[in-house]
Design a protein around this motif. Structure first.
Motif, PDB file in Angstrom:
ATOM      1  N   THR A  12       0.840  -1.033   0.080  1.00  0.00           N
ATOM      2  CA  THR A  12       0.111  -0.106   0.179  1.00  0.00           C
ATOM      3  C   THR A  12       0.815   1.247   0.108  1.00  0.00           C
ATOM      4  O   THR A  12       0.479   2.301  -0.602  1.00  0.00           O
ATOM      5  CB  THR A  12      -1.012   0.078   1.234  1.00  0.00           C
ATOM      6  OG1 THR A  12      -0.073  -0.239   2.309  1.00  0.00           O
ATOM      7  CG2 THR A  12      -1.905  -0.996   1.004  1.00  0.00           C
ATOM      8  N   PHE A  16       0.287   4.030  -2.761  1.00  0.00           N
ATOM      9  CA  PHE A  16      -0.042   5.414  -2.624  1.00  0.00           C
ATOM     10  C   PHE A  16       0.826   6.339  -2.759  1.00  0.00           C
ATOM     11  O   PHE A  16       0.610   7.644  -2.777  1.00  0.00           O
ATOM     12  CB  PHE A  16      -0.720   5.496  -0.881  1.00  0.00           C
ATOM     13  CG  PHE A  16      -2.139   4.902  -0.994  1.00  0.00           C
ATOM     14  CD1 PHE A  16      -2.972   5.913  -1.085  1.00  0.00           C
ATOM     15  CD2 PHE A  16      -2.340   3.513  -0.514  1.00  0.00           C
ATOM     16  CE1 PHE A  16      -4.426   5.272  -1.087  1.00  0.00           C
ATOM     17  CE2 PHE A  16      -3.585   3.138  -0.401  1.00  0.00           C
ATOM     18  CZ  PHE A  16      -4.557   4.184  -0.623  1.00  0.00           C
ATOM     19  N   ARG A  58     -11.553   4.379  -9.139  1.00  0.00           N
ATOM     20  CA  ARG A  58     -11.314   3.560  -8.169  1.00  0.00           C
ATOM     21  C   ARG A  58     -12.581   2.436  -7.823  1.00  0.00           C
ATOM     22  O   ARG A  58     -12.190   1.385  -7.788  1.00  0.00           O
ATOM     23  CB  ARG A  58     -11.226   4.166  -6.959  1.00  0.00           C
ATOM     24  CG  ARG A  58      -9.830   4.939  -6.932  1.00  0.00           C
ATOM     25  CD  ARG A  58      -9.344   5.791  -5.953  1.00  0.00           C
ATOM     26  NE  ARG A  58      -9.335   5.215  -4.488  1.00  0.00           N
ATOM     27  CZ  ARG A  58      -8.655   5.704  -3.639  1.00  0.00           C
ATOM     28  NH1 ARG A  58      -8.187   6.698  -3.362  1.00  0.00           N
ATOM     29  NH2 ARG A  58      -8.669   4.948  -2.327  1.00  0.00           N
ATOM     30  N   SER A  62     -12.321  -1.551  -7.889  1.00  0.00           N
ATOM     31  CA  SER A  62     -12.567  -2.292  -6.931  1.00  0.00           C
ATOM     32  C   SER A  62     -13.449  -3.540  -7.500  1.00  0.00           C
ATOM     33  O   SER A  62     -13.319  -4.618  -6.899  1.00  0.00           O
ATOM     34  CB  SER A  62     -13.218  -1.627  -5.746  1.00  0.00           C
ATOM     35  OG  SER A  62     -14.549  -1.045  -6.131  1.00  0.00           O
ATOM     36  N   GLU A 123      -6.464  -2.250  -4.758  1.00  0.00           N
ATOM     37  CA  GLU A 123      -5.367  -2.617  -3.875  1.00  0.00           C
ATOM     38  C   GLU A 123      -5.844  -2.794  -2.500  1.00  0.00           C
ATOM     39  O   GLU A 123      -5.584  -3.682  -1.717  1.00  0.00           O
ATOM     40  CB  GLU A 123      -4.383  -1.619  -4.033  1.00  0.00           C
ATOM     41  CG  GLU A 123      -3.397  -1.420  -2.707  1.00  0.00           C
ATOM     42  CD  GLU A 123      -2.320  -2.725  -2.706  1.00  0.00           C
ATOM     43  OE1 GLU A 123      -1.698  -2.923  -1.763  1.00  0.00           O
ATOM     44  OE2 GLU A 123      -2.073  -3.203  -3.833  1.00  0.00           O
ATOM     45  N   TRP A 124      -6.709  -1.590  -2.055  1.00  0.00           N
ATOM     46  CA  TRP A 124      -6.836  -1.649  -0.621  1.00  0.00           C
ATOM     47  C   TRP A 124      -7.572  -2.746  -0.198  1.00  0.00           C
ATOM     48  O   TRP A 124      -7.366  -3.348   1.144  1.00  0.00           O
ATOM     49  CB  TRP A 124      -7.606  -0.270  -0.273  1.00  0.00           C
ATOM     50  CG  TRP A 124      -8.045   0.166   1.093  1.00  0.00           C
ATOM     51  CD1 TRP A 124      -7.191   0.541   1.910  1.00  0.00           C
ATOM     52  CD2 TRP A 124      -9.294  -0.483   1.906  1.00  0.00           C
ATOM     53  NE1 TRP A 124      -7.749   0.567   3.131  1.00  0.00           N
ATOM     54  CE2 TRP A 124      -9.006  -0.153   3.126  1.00  0.00           C
ATOM     55  CE3 TRP A 124     -10.222  -1.293   1.355  1.00  0.00           C
ATOM     56  CZ2 TRP A 124     -10.115  -0.242   4.112  1.00  0.00           C
ATOM     57  CZ3 TRP A 124     -11.292  -1.176   2.175  1.00  0.00           C
ATOM     58  CH2 TRP A 124     -10.997  -0.923   3.725  1.00  0.00           C
ATOM     59  N   PRO A 147      -1.682  -2.167   6.561  1.00  0.00           N
ATOM     60  CA  PRO A 147      -1.874  -1.734   5.209  1.00  0.00           C
ATOM     61  C   PRO A 147      -2.400  -0.219   5.272  1.00  0.00           C
ATOM     62  O   PRO A 147      -2.179   0.485   4.302  1.00  0.00           O
ATOM     63  CB  PRO A 147      -3.052  -2.589   4.682  1.00  0.00           C
ATOM     64  CG  PRO A 147      -3.436  -3.102   5.835  1.00  0.00           C
ATOM     65  CD  PRO A 147      -2.277  -3.187   6.695  1.00  0.00           C
ATOM     66  N   GLN A 148      -2.885   0.109   6.375  1.00  0.00           N
ATOM     67  CA  GLN A 148      -3.446   1.692   6.718  1.00  0.00           C
ATOM     68  C   GLN A 148      -2.324   2.629   6.959  1.00  0.00           C
ATOM     69  O   GLN A 148      -2.472   3.631   6.512  1.00  0.00           O
ATOM     70  CB  GLN A 148      -4.310   1.755   7.973  1.00  0.00           C
ATOM     71  CG  GLN A 148      -5.585   0.941   7.549  1.00  0.00           C
ATOM     72  CD  GLN A 148      -6.479   1.351   6.410  1.00  0.00           C
ATOM     73  OE1 GLN A 148      -6.460   0.990   5.468  1.00  0.00           O
ATOM     74  NE2 GLN A 148      -7.638   2.197   6.716  1.00  0.00           N
ATOM     75  N   TYR A 324      -9.219   6.948   9.717  1.00  0.00           N
ATOM     76  CA  TYR A 324      -8.751   5.942   8.904  1.00  0.00           C
ATOM     77  C   TYR A 324      -8.328   4.805   9.425  1.00  0.00           C
ATOM     78  O   TYR A 324      -8.329   3.722   8.890  1.00  0.00           O
ATOM     79  CB  TYR A 324      -7.697   6.604   8.113  1.00  0.00           C
ATOM     80  CG  TYR A 324      -7.251   5.775   6.853  1.00  0.00           C
ATOM     81  CD1 TYR A 324      -8.128   5.590   5.679  1.00  0.00           C
ATOM     82  CD2 TYR A 324      -6.065   5.324   6.777  1.00  0.00           C
ATOM     83  CE1 TYR A 324      -7.747   4.807   4.525  1.00  0.00           C
ATOM     84  CE2 TYR A 324      -5.628   4.661   5.517  1.00  0.00           C
ATOM     85  CZ  TYR A 324      -6.480   4.221   4.423  1.00  0.00           C
ATOM     86  OH  TYR A 324      -6.069   3.887   3.392  1.00  0.00           O
ATOM     87  N   GLY A 328      -9.725  -0.318   8.013  1.00  0.00           N
ATOM     88  CA  GLY A 328      -9.151  -1.302   7.379  1.00  0.00           C
ATOM     89  C   GLY A 328      -9.938  -2.759   7.977  1.00  0.00           C
ATOM     90  O   GLY A 328     -10.220  -3.666   7.541  1.00  0.00           O
ATOM     91  N   TYR A 348     -15.532   1.269   0.116  1.00  0.00           N
ATOM     92  CA  TYR A 348     -14.350   2.383   0.298  1.00  0.00           C
ATOM     93  C   TYR A 348     -14.045   3.074  -0.857  1.00  0.00           C
ATOM     94  O   TYR A 348     -14.082   4.398  -0.718  1.00  0.00           O
ATOM     95  CB  TYR A 348     -13.086   1.236   0.491  1.00  0.00           C
ATOM     96  CG  TYR A 348     -11.873   2.172   0.730  1.00  0.00           C
ATOM     97  CD1 TYR A 348     -11.520   2.570   1.911  1.00  0.00           C
ATOM     98  CD2 TYR A 348     -10.819   2.253  -0.399  1.00  0.00           C
ATOM     99  CE1 TYR A 348     -10.227   3.163   2.153  1.00  0.00           C
ATOM    100  CE2 TYR A 348      -9.893   2.648  -0.234  1.00  0.00           C
ATOM    101  CZ  TYR A 348      -9.516   3.505   1.170  1.00  0.00           C
ATOM    102  OH  TYR A 348      -8.240   3.911   1.482  1.00  0.00           O
ATOM    103  N   ASN A 349     -14.288   2.655  -2.019  1.00  0.00           N
ATOM    104  CA  ASN A 349     -13.944   3.473  -3.182  1.00  0.00           C
ATOM    105  C   ASN A 349     -15.365   4.518  -3.600  1.00  0.00           C
ATOM    106  O   ASN A 349     -14.991   5.440  -4.371  1.00  0.00           O
ATOM    107  CB  ASN A 349     -13.537   2.685  -4.333  1.00  0.00           C
ATOM    108  CG  ASN A 349     -12.032   2.170  -4.155  1.00  0.00           C
ATOM    109  OD1 ASN A 349     -11.072   2.995  -4.149  1.00  0.00           O
ATOM    110  ND2 ASN A 349     -11.905   0.917  -4.023  1.00  0.00           N
TER     111      ASN A 349
END
Length: 411
Positions: A12, A16, A58, A62, A123-124, A147-148, A324, A328, A348-349
């Motif tokens: 991530t 990012f 995004r 997803s 990805e997320w 990941p966050q 945030y 996750g 999320y997206n």
């Protein structure tokens, strides 16, 4: 578990980093490189419009990567997102400007930015599922922190790379992406494949999500409106706003790199806190703080000087980090295992579109016409939207206390 956490964090961070260097370049150099004929204010609006394109892409990412993630497990999908992002970012680094290609240059830029959006959109969810899927009960919030941590680490890395290389060429941070992708692929190579829920392949995870849990998609996505709006404001819009207010570029970038450390710490603490008090409470607290902070953000920055700018940026990104950190673990828990990658990713997206794309399009025009206070009003509105949606969603107690009750409530 240690390798899984490292792989999710590194992946991530790289994704990012590629996403952030575009935002930094959109604020500082793209108006001159790709939109020179439009002038200062109009060029900035056009530049941020290309930035917003990725947020629109995004949800599509997803869906595409979530489909394969739910059918075959997250690992192959995550390798594909990393390669897609790296190649698109490298291509931006070698793309000639408008003086060479004319109108074709910004068109190609938009296409490449769209591809970046597809990659980060896929990805997320895979990264957080990779991290939380192997975590013991009671510590999934902490596992999801790794990941966050990608966005704060990437924000610091992006600012440092521009701080050191902008005087040489804005292209170098983009070209370095190909090296980082190689590192990410090495770290992710050899990770164990995550078992498919129930040992079966889903034919259409997207159809299952919208047939069975549309409420979670919509409310879960709109609950991310404030975090994404604060995220865009802190990582992209304030970079350009600070330079236009008279601060030197190295000062703005240096402050951003320093604030990234604070930002990352808040993300980690919030994720760990969610294991103790439930996922929703830290996000609700963040929304309330956002509602109070939004009207005073720009008056604080307009006091002038690096201290005022640093304070404004630090509080903005800390509020985002508080919201945030638990996301996750919170969003995946809203969805059933068979379509969790797709459901969490789409929700999320969706938040990225409403909270990221719309402010990215509106903020430059609002600031030019009515000043920073108008942007603050828009941020306050996003906090109200997120707060209302959060209160309509279930609240989870620490695991494993009410995991069965929570799943029954959303079934």
């Amino acid at each position: 578990m240690t390798r899984i956490k490292a792989a999710s964090c590194v992946g991530t961070t790289i994704e990012f980093y590629d996403f952030f260097i575009y935002g930094t370049a959109a604020a500082l150099v793209f108006p001159q490189v790709f939109f020179p004929a439009l002038g200062g204010a109009a060029g900035t609006v056009a530049s941020f419009a290309t930035y917003a394109v990725a947020f629109v892409a995004r949800p599509m990412g997803s869906v595409v990567f979530g489909h394969f993630g739910d059918r075959y497990g997250p690992r192959p999908a995550l390798v594909a997102t990393l390669l897609t992002m790296g190649l698109a970012t490298f291509a931006i680094g070698v793309l000639p400007g408008a003086t060479v290609l004319g109108v074709a240059a910004p068109i190609i830029l938009v296409v490449l930015r769209f591809v970046q959006g597809l990659a980060v959109g896929g990805e997320w969810a895979g990264a957080v599922l990779l991290a939380t899927g192997a975590a013991p009960a009671g510590s999934r919030g902490w596992a999801a922190v790794f990941p966050q941590l990608g966005p704060p680490l990437a924000f610091g890395l992006a600012n440092l790379s521009f701080l050191g290389l902008l005087q040489v060429s804005w292209r170098i941070p983009f070209l370095l992406s190909i090296v980082l992708v190689g590192v990410g692929l090495y770290v992710r190579h050899g990770l164990p494949s995550t078992d498919l829920p129930g040992g079966e392949r889903r034919r259409s995870p997207l159809r299952e999500v919208f047939a069975g849990q549309p409420r979670q998609v919509i409310l879960g996505g709109l609950a991310q409106t404030m975090p994404f709006a604060f995220f865009f404001t802190g990582t992209a819009f304030l970079t350009g706003y600070g330079t236009r207010a008279g601060l030197e570029r190295p000062v703005v970038l240096g402050i951003g790199a320093g604030v990234a450390l604070l930002f990352g710490g808040v993300v980690a603490l919030a994720g760990a806190w969610s294991d103790r008090v439930g996922r929703r409470r830290p996000i609700v607290v963040a929304c309330v703080l956002a509602l109070l902070w939004a009207p005073v953000l720009f008056p604080v920055i307009d006091l002038g000087g690096p201290v005022a700018f640093g304070a404004g940026l630090a509080v903005t990104l800390s509020i985002f980090g508080l919201a945030y950190g638990p996301v996750g673990s919170y969003l995946p828990e809203l969805f059933r295992p068979g379509h969790r990658y797709t459901g969490a990713g789409v929700a999320y997206n969706l938040g990225a579109v409403v909270g990221g794309a719309i402010p990215a399009l509106a903020a430059p025009a609002l600031a030019a016409a009515h000043g920073g206070e108008a942007v603050g009003g828009m941020l306050a509105l996003t906090a109200l939207i997120s707060l209302a949606c959060l209160l309509a969603l279930p609240s989870y107690a620490p695991e494993p206390a009410i995991r069965s009750e929570a799943r029954s409530a959303i079934a």
